[in-house]
Design a protein around this motif. Structure first.
Motif, short mmCIF file in Angstrom:
data_model
loop_
_atom_site.label_atom_id
_atom_site.label_comp_id
_atom_site.label_asym_id
_atom_site.label_seq_id
_atom_site.Cartn_x
_atom_site.Cartn_y
_atom_site.Cartn_z
N LYS A 37 2.25 -4.70 6.80
CA LYS A 37 1.26 -4.69 4.80
C LYS A 37 1.39 -3.27 4.32
O LYS A 37 1.45 -3.34 3.39
CB LYS A 37 0.61 -5.98 5.21
N GLN A 38 0.06 -2.78 5.86
CA GLN A 38 0.03 -0.99 4.86
C GLN A 38 0.97 -0.70 4.60
O GLN A 38 0.80 0.17 3.27
CB GLN A 38 -1.41 -1.42 6.07
N GLN A 39 1.84 -0.26 5.63
CA GLN A 39 2.68 0.68 5.68
C GLN A 39 4.12 0.47 4.24
O GLN A 39 4.16 1.19 3.25
CB GLN A 39 3.34 0.41 6.71
N ALA A 40 3.97 -1.18 3.95
CA ALA A 40 4.68 -1.69 2.93
C ALA A 40 4.08 -1.42 1.75
O ALA A 40 4.75 -0.69 0.79
CB ALA A 40 5.20 -2.87 3.09
N LEU A 41 2.36 -1.43 1.41
CA LEU A 41 2.55 -1.12 0.39
C LEU A 41 2.48 -0.04 0.26
O LEU A 41 2.04 0.94 -0.89
CB LEU A 41 0.63 -2.06 1.42
N ALA A 42 1.87 1.58 1.01
CA ALA A 42 2.38 2.24 0.93
C ALA A 42 2.92 3.07 0.48
O ALA A 42 3.51 3.94 -0.32
CB ALA A 42 1.51 3.48 2.24
N LYS A 43 4.29 2.28 1.35
CA LYS A 43 5.42 2.77 0.87
C LYS A 43 5.82 2.24 -0.49
O LYS A 43 5.99 3.45 -1.63
CB LYS A 43 7.09 1.98 1.01
N GLN A 44 5.45 1.14 -1.38
CA GLN A 44 5.61 1.18 -2.35
C GLN A 44 3.81 1.94 -3.68
O GLN A 44 5.05 1.78 -4.45
CB GLN A 44 4.52 -0.85 -2.34
N GLN A 45 3.69 1.96 -2.81
CA GLN A 45 2.09 3.12 -4.24
C GLN A 45 3.06 3.99 -4.16
O GLN A 45 2.65 4.65 -4.84
CB GLN A 45 0.70 3.03 -3.34
N GLU A 47 6.07 4.66 -4.20
CA GLU A 47 7.39 4.28 -4.97
C GLU A 47 6.81 4.32 -6.42
O GLU A 47 7.12 4.92 -7.33
CB GLU A 47 8.29 3.25 -4.97
N GLN A 48 5.46 3.60 -6.14
CA GLN A 48 5.24 3.57 -8.02
C GLN A 48 4.77 4.64 -8.59
O GLN A 48 4.74 4.81 -9.58
CB GLN A 48 4.18 2.62 -8.06
N LYS A 49 4.15 5.93 -7.85
CA LYS A 49 3.75 6.93 -7.96
C LYS A 49 5.12 7.41 -8.68
O LYS A 49 4.45 8.79 -9.59
CB LYS A 49 3.14 7.68 -6.63
N ARG A 50 6.13 7.88 -7.30
CA ARG A 50 6.99 8.43 -8.03
C ARG A 50 7.13 8.12 -9.92
O ARG A 50 7.75 8.74 -10.64
CB ARG A 50 7.75 8.43 -7.17
N GLU A 51 7.78 6.69 -9.63
CA GLU A 51 7.64 5.27 -10.92
C GLU A 51 6.94 6.78 -11.46
O GLU A 51 7.23 6.50 -13.05
CB GLU A 51 7.43 4.55 -11.11
N LEU A 52 6.23 6.50 -11.72
CA LEU A 52 5.09 6.80 -12.65
C LEU A 52 5.17 8.93 -13.28
O LEU A 52 4.95 8.66 -14.36
CB LEU A 52 3.76 6.53 -12.31
N GLU A 53 4.84 9.40 -12.36
CA GLU A 53 5.82 10.89 -12.52
C GLU A 53 6.76 10.90 -13.42
O GLU A 53 7.31 11.80 -13.94
CB GLU A 53 5.33 11.16 -11.00
N LYS A 54 7.93 9.42 -12.63
CA LYS A 54 9.23 10.45 -13.65
C LYS A 54 9.02 9.78 -15.37
O LYS A 54 9.27 10.17 -16.38
CB LYS A 54 10.26 8.71 -13.20
#
Length: 166
Positions: A37-45, A47-54
């Motif tokens: 769950k932590q890895q999935a959450l880190a991966k999701q975060q 992706e969200q960070k990359r999306e925010l940067e975009k």
């Protein structure tokens, strides 16, 4: 104790381990789930960070385009204002030139009128001088006729004067 250090038991089969600590497997599963769950959450975060940067980049791009558009509009408005000012100045200059042209035409007409008046006066003066000269010539001619007439030239007093001088 067979083959182990004090307080420790030698490794046994998986079945024995299950029997030893039945909660250990559940804890291990729970730990693995939490880790996943932590890895999935880190991966999701991530992706969200990359999306925010975009999104931030897109926002910055649109902001830049908006600023460029506003700048172009301001330059266009300034250019239109300058063009209108130039047009107004040109219209004013044209009106002034037309007014000056009218004034020059009026001055020219006045000057022509004065020249014509002067011409008329000159012609009248010339006629008067001609008439005066003709009159003077007539008077001189009449005077010559009178002088050359023997009847007029010999006055009675001339005869008496001639007799006295003899």
């Amino acid at each position: 104790q067979s083959g182990g250090a004090a307080g420790q038991r030698p490794a046994t089969s998986a079945g024995e381990r299950q029997n030893k600590d039945p909660d250990a497997e559940a804890r291990e599963r729970e730990r693995l789930e939490i880790e996943a769950k932590q890895q999935a959450l880190a991966k999701q975060q991530e992706e969200q960070k990359r999306e925010l940067e975009k999104q931030q980049q897109e926002f910055d791009r649109q902001k830049h385009e908006f600023e460029e558009q506003k700048k172009k509009e301001a330059e266009e408005a300034l250019r239109k204002q300058e063009l209108q000012e130039l047009k107004d100045k040109a219209d004013k200059a044209e009106r002034l030139m037309m007014e000056q042209e009218r004034e020059r035409e009026e001055q020219l007409k006045e000057a022509q009128r004065k020249v014509e008046e002067s011409q008329v006066k000159f012609e009248e003066l010339q006629k008067q001088m001609q008439l005066q000269m003709q009159l003077q010539m007539q008077q001189q001619e009449e005077a010559r006729k009178v002088i050359s007439n023997p009847m007029i030239t010999k006055l009675p007093c001339d005869d008496a004067l001639t007799k006295l001088t003899r």
